[in-house]
Write a protein that holds these residues in place. Structure first.
Motif, short mmCIF file in Angstrom:
data_model
loop_
_atom_site.label_atom_id
_atom_site.label_comp_id
_atom_site.label_asym_id
_atom_site.label_seq_id
_atom_site.Cartn_x
_atom_site.Cartn_y
_atom_site.Cartn_z
N THR A 61 4.55 6.17 -8.89
CA THR A 61 3.41 5.65 -8.12
C THR A 61 2.87 4.41 -8.80
OG1 THR A 61 1.89 7.03 -9.36
CG2 THR A 61 2.73 7.94 -7.31
N TRP B 69 12.78 6.00 2.24
CA TRP B 69 11.83 6.84 1.50
C TRP B 69 11.79 8.25 2.06
CZ3 TRP B 69 9.81 7.34 -2.89
CH2 TRP B 69 8.66 8.11 -3.09
N ALA C 41 2.61 1.65 -3.45
CA ALA C 41 1.72 2.16 -4.48
C ALA C 41 1.58 3.69 -4.39
CB ALA C 41 0.35 1.50 -4.36
N VAL C 42 1.60 4.22 -3.19
CA VAL C 42 1.44 5.67 -3.01
C VAL C 42 2.65 6.44 -3.55
CG1 VAL C 42 1.27 7.50 -1.28
CG2 VAL C 42 -0.14 5.47 -1.05
N GLY C 43 3.82 5.83 -3.42
CA GLY C 43 5.01 6.50 -3.95
C GLY C 43 6.25 5.67 -3.71
N HIS C 44 7.12 5.54 -4.69
CA HIS C 44 8.36 4.79 -4.52
C HIS C 44 9.44 5.36 -5.44
CE1 HIS C 44 5.91 2.60 -7.59
NE2 HIS C 44 7.05 2.57 -8.24
N SER D 57 0.95 0.23 -8.16
CA SER D 57 1.24 -1.03 -7.50
C SER D 57 2.31 -1.79 -8.25
CB SER D 57 -0.01 -1.93 -7.46
OG SER D 57 -1.12 -1.19 -7.14
N ASN E 215 8.87 -3.94 -5.54
CA ASN E 215 8.36 -4.12 -4.18
C ASN E 215 8.63 -5.54 -3.70
OD1 ASN E 215 5.09 -3.89 -2.58
ND2 ASN E 215 7.10 -3.28 -1.80
N SER F 229 12.32 11.36 -0.47
CA SER F 229 11.28 12.34 -0.74
C SER F 229 11.63 13.70 -0.15
CB SER F 229 9.92 11.85 -0.24
OG SER F 229 10.01 11.34 1.07
N SER G 295 11.03 2.80 4.95
CA SER G 295 10.59 4.17 5.27
C SER G 295 11.75 5.07 5.66
CB SER G 295 9.58 4.16 6.40
OG SER G 295 8.49 3.36 6.07
N ALA H 298 0.83 -1.21 0.00
CA ALA H 298 0.00 0.00 0.00
C ALA H 298 0.87 1.26 0.00
CB ALA H 298 -0.93 0.00 1.22
N PHE H 299 1.95 1.23 0.77
CA PHE H 299 2.86 2.38 0.81
C PHE H 299 3.63 2.48 -0.50
CE2 PHE H 299 2.51 3.81 5.16
CZ PHE H 299 2.01 2.72 5.83
#
Lengths: 163, 196
Positions: free
Chosen positions: B192, B180, B112-115, B194, B121, B184, B151, B109-110
């Motif tokens: 972004t 991350w 998918a929001v941004g990587h 999945s 993944n 960021s 993170s 889920a994280f």
């Protein structure tokens, strides 16, 4: 005087009626919070168990038991707050629960831990969010205590007027 | 007749249900205790009927991860030297070189929001499933440099995934400890969506 109520009695009844609406409003708000929190925790019990473990308070034997039992307890508290006859017990349960949450969060903050409490949804570990949740717990405790004390007062008033 | 009833006699005639606040509070506390017991019973039943029930005794993420690795390898004890750490500059250089496999150890889920652009993944919390899903890519990367991130800050997922890869025989694995958060915060490009 037949058919006319004394003015003082009418004022008391109006005041009680307003207080009852306030109690109802507060109960509905707290109920919504706890039902949401309980349902959210049921969605990912493993994540919630990890959140409990992060506090480093409970032994391993109790962590998953708390993860199993707390979500239904929160939902039950919320549902009890909705009923006039069950509101008192629901309010007392919420007050007890928020004391426990507050103590655990305060303890974690004092020990310098940064964690995701898992109280109201999953998020990244964050100290500002821990402080925010501490304030929310204090507010919920105050609301629950208000509802409970008001309910006890009404009960006493009913008992006195019945005598 | 009623005037013959004295005060002491009246007070001794207690109602069947004593409504004093003290006794009511006690009854309410008993009610809360019963509610707690009933909730625990309900929670145990819900867990038992779940598709992935939790054990009664809690297992830490490291213990679960260790157990999960045994589905992939005949697991030796989870005790190896930790993967080396790299900083943001080294991480960016490796990314520019395009020969390094970048792995994101955060939950999907994280991710998918941004990587990080180009990262794949390999989530710590679903390692076995993701590892199988990445099958051919991971096989090709056995001798390639691999950098794992999560993170940042207090996150240990990248370290756990990196050590798992070393256990599985990957020879060149390191950890971007800034994660991350550092990527960021530096205003660097973000992808972004999945994992495929």
């Amino acid at each position: 005087m037949v058919g006319r109520r004394p003015a003082r009695l009418h004022r008391e009844r109006t005041l009680n009626s307003r207080r009852d609406y306030i109690v109802l409003g507060v109960s509905l708000a707290v109920a919504a919070v706890f039902i949401y929190a309980g349902v959210d925790k049921l969605r990912d019990p493993l994540q919630f168990a990890d959140s409990i473990a992060a506090f480093a308070i409970l032994p391993a034997i109790l962590i998953n038991l708390l993860a199993f039992g707390l979500p239904p307890f929160e939902i039950a508290c919320g549902l009890l707050l909705l009923g006039p006859r069950t509101r008192r017990v629901g309010a007392l349960a919420v007050a007890a629960l928020t004391i426990i949450f507050f103590t655990a969060l305060a303890s974690a903050l004092l020990r310098g831990l940064t964690l995701d409490c898992g109280c109201f949804g999953v998020g990244a570990p964050s100290r500002p969010r821990m402080w925010f949740e501490l304030v929310v717990d204090a507010a919920l405790f105050s609301a629950a205590l208000f509802v409970y004390l008001r309910s006890i007062t009404r009960l006493s008033e009913s008992a006195v007027s019945a005598k | 007749m009623t005037s013959a009833i004295t005060g002491s006699t009246a007070t001794s005639m207690r109602l069947p249900h004593d409504r004093s606040p003290g006794s009511q509070i006690l009854r309410d506390l008993i009610g809360v205790a019963l509610l707690a017991v009933a909730s625990l019973a309900a929670g145990l039943m819900i867990n038992r009927s779940s598709s992935a029930p939790l054990p009664v005794v809690y297992q830490s993420p490291e213990q679960r991860f260790d157990a999960e690795l045994t589905t992939l390898v005949a697991a030796p004890p989870f005790k190896i030297a930790p993967a080396p750490a790299v900083g943001l500059d080294q991480f960016r250089s490796a990314l520019d070189g395009k020969s390094t496999l970048i792995l994101d150890a955060r939950p999907s889920a994280f991710f998918a929001v941004g990587h990080v652009p180009g990262a794949l993944n390999l989530a710590r919390d679903d390692f076995a499933r993701d590892y199988r899903r990445l099958g051919a890519v991971m096989q090709d990367a056995h001798d390639k440099p691999i950098i794992v991130y999560c993170s940042g800050g207090d996150c240990h997922d990248s370290r756990l995934v990196a050590n798992a890869l070393l256990t599985l025989g990957f020879s060149n694995v390191s950890v971007f400890t800034g994660g991350w958060e550092a990527w960021s915060a530096a205003g660097l490009p973000v992808s972004t969506g999945s994992a495929p």
